[in-house]
Motif scaffolding. Sequence first.
Motif, PDB file in Angstrom:
ATOM      1  N   GLN A 106       0.822  -1.202   0.000  1.00 42.59           N
ATOM      2  CA  GLN A 106       0.000   0.000   0.000  1.00 42.59           C
ATOM      3  C   GLN A 106       0.859   1.256   0.000  1.00 42.59           C
ATOM      4  O   GLN A 106       0.522   2.254  -0.644  1.00 42.59           O
ATOM      5  N   ILE A 107       1.991   1.210   0.707  1.00 41.17           N
ATOM      6  CA  ILE A 107       2.924   2.345   0.687  1.00 41.17           C
ATOM      7  C   ILE A 107       3.456   2.563  -0.725  1.00 41.17           C
ATOM      8  O   ILE A 107       3.499   3.691  -1.221  1.00 41.17           O
ATOM      9  N   ILE A 108       3.852   1.475  -1.392  1.00 47.52           N
ATOM     10  CA  ILE A 108       4.348   1.569  -2.769  1.00 47.52           C
ATOM     11  C   ILE A 108       3.262   2.133  -3.684  1.00 47.52           C
ATOM     12  O   ILE A 108       3.518   3.008  -4.522  1.00 47.52           O
ATOM     13  N   ASN A 109       2.033   1.637  -3.523  1.00 46.08           N
ATOM     14  CA  ASN A 109       0.925   2.118  -4.356  1.00 46.08           C
ATOM     15  C   ASN A 109       0.689   3.611  -4.169  1.00 46.08           C
ATOM     16  O   ASN A 109       0.462   4.339  -5.141  1.00 46.08           O
ATOM     17  N   ASN A 110       0.745   4.075  -2.928  1.00 45.45           N
ATOM     18  CA  ASN A 110       0.534   5.496  -2.663  1.00 45.45           C
ATOM     19  C   ASN A 110       1.635   6.355  -3.286  1.00 45.45           C
ATOM     20  O   ASN A 110       1.366   7.440  -3.794  1.00 45.45           O
ATOM     21  N   PHE A 111       2.864   5.867  -3.245  1.00 43.75           N
ATOM     22  CA  PHE A 111       3.966   6.576  -3.900  1.00 43.75           C
ATOM     23  C   PHE A 111       3.720   6.668  -5.408  1.00 43.75           C
ATOM     24  O   PHE A 111       3.908   7.728  -6.022  1.00 43.75           O
ATOM     25  N   VAL A 112       3.314   5.564  -6.006  1.00 41.79           N
ATOM     26  CA  VAL A 112       3.070   5.525  -7.450  1.00 41.79           C
ATOM     27  C   VAL A 112       1.917   6.445  -7.826  1.00 41.79           C
ATOM     28  O   VAL A 112       1.999   7.237  -8.775  1.00 41.79           O
ATOM     29  N   TRP A 113       0.823   6.364  -7.077  1.00 45.31           N
ATOM     30  CA  TRP A 113      -0.327   7.231  -7.351  1.00 45.31           C
ATOM     31  C   TRP A 113       0.035   8.704  -7.188  1.00 45.31           C
ATOM     32  O   TRP A 113      -0.445   9.553  -7.937  1.00 45.31           O
ATOM     33  N   MET A 114       0.881   8.990  -6.190  1.00 38.36           N
ATOM     34  CA  MET A 114       1.310  10.374  -5.982  1.00 38.36           C
ATOM     35  C   MET A 114       2.104  10.875  -7.187  1.00 38.36           C
ATOM     36  O   MET A 114       1.906  12.008  -7.644  1.00 38.36           O
TER      37      MET A 114
END
Length: 285
Positions: A106-114
């Motif tokens: 989820q941390i990786i996903n949030n970085f990517v979405w950001m």
Amino acid sequence: FYILSSFFNRMLYVNKVISGFFTAAKETGRRIKHHYGWFSLMFVLEILFLLSFIGVFVYYQINLAFNQEQLFGLMEQANLNATQLQEGGTFMTNQAISSLISSFQQIINNFVWMLYALFGVFLLFGGLIWGAGQKIVGGKFWHHFLKHSLLTMVFIFPFILLGHLLLRKILYVAEFDLGWIINSGIALFIISFYFYLIGCGELNSRVKEIFLALGRKGIKKFYYYFAVLLVLVTFLAGVSYLVYLSAEGNPLILIGELILLCLGIIIFKIYLICLSMGISEKKPF
């Protein structure tokens, strides 16, 4: 005699370069004076861009902080007792391991979405601001918006994809390779952003001429742009430092500094357009 002739020729050339800077400054002032409405629109768009960029960044930072809190909470459940582990005790339950992996993902996903969200803000407002800037010098707003989108996809978007790829594969990249990739990526991004800015100054030209100008001006006449960009970087560093100093002070001072920042950036953009016109063989002042 040859040495004196060479010296005077160099002095004349330097004088021509300096004269080009002053001519671009005068042209910038004249354009702003006669197109105050478009200049005001640029200013409003720049403020909206800054607020949107900060808003998106803060939103995802809040999400990342929440994910990190969850991750650290799960890590605290780990069994670190060496004696129990040697006797066959489990380091962490399967459910906790599954939750840990999910939180990290989820941390990786949030970085990517950001990354993609910030790029979307940059693409939208960048096109609107540069389109308004080119309109000040007599161009067509939406044509420039589309050309800016093309430049952004060519010079900026590949680095978003690189960031996406690195984040997805971060666990499988050796520490040395990761550092080398990041440092190389930053160096390439600086070079790419330099050519992106030159292209933005050429949006009033045809697409083919824009890319030809990247070599004709960006390489052969780099000293013009290097000097201007050096001034811009110094200005941004100075304002950023003032913002840092007053971050916990009077909010009115902070607002004033942000307004100064936006004004400086849009004046730079108009100046860059005028400078590009001034050193163009086809569009001299």
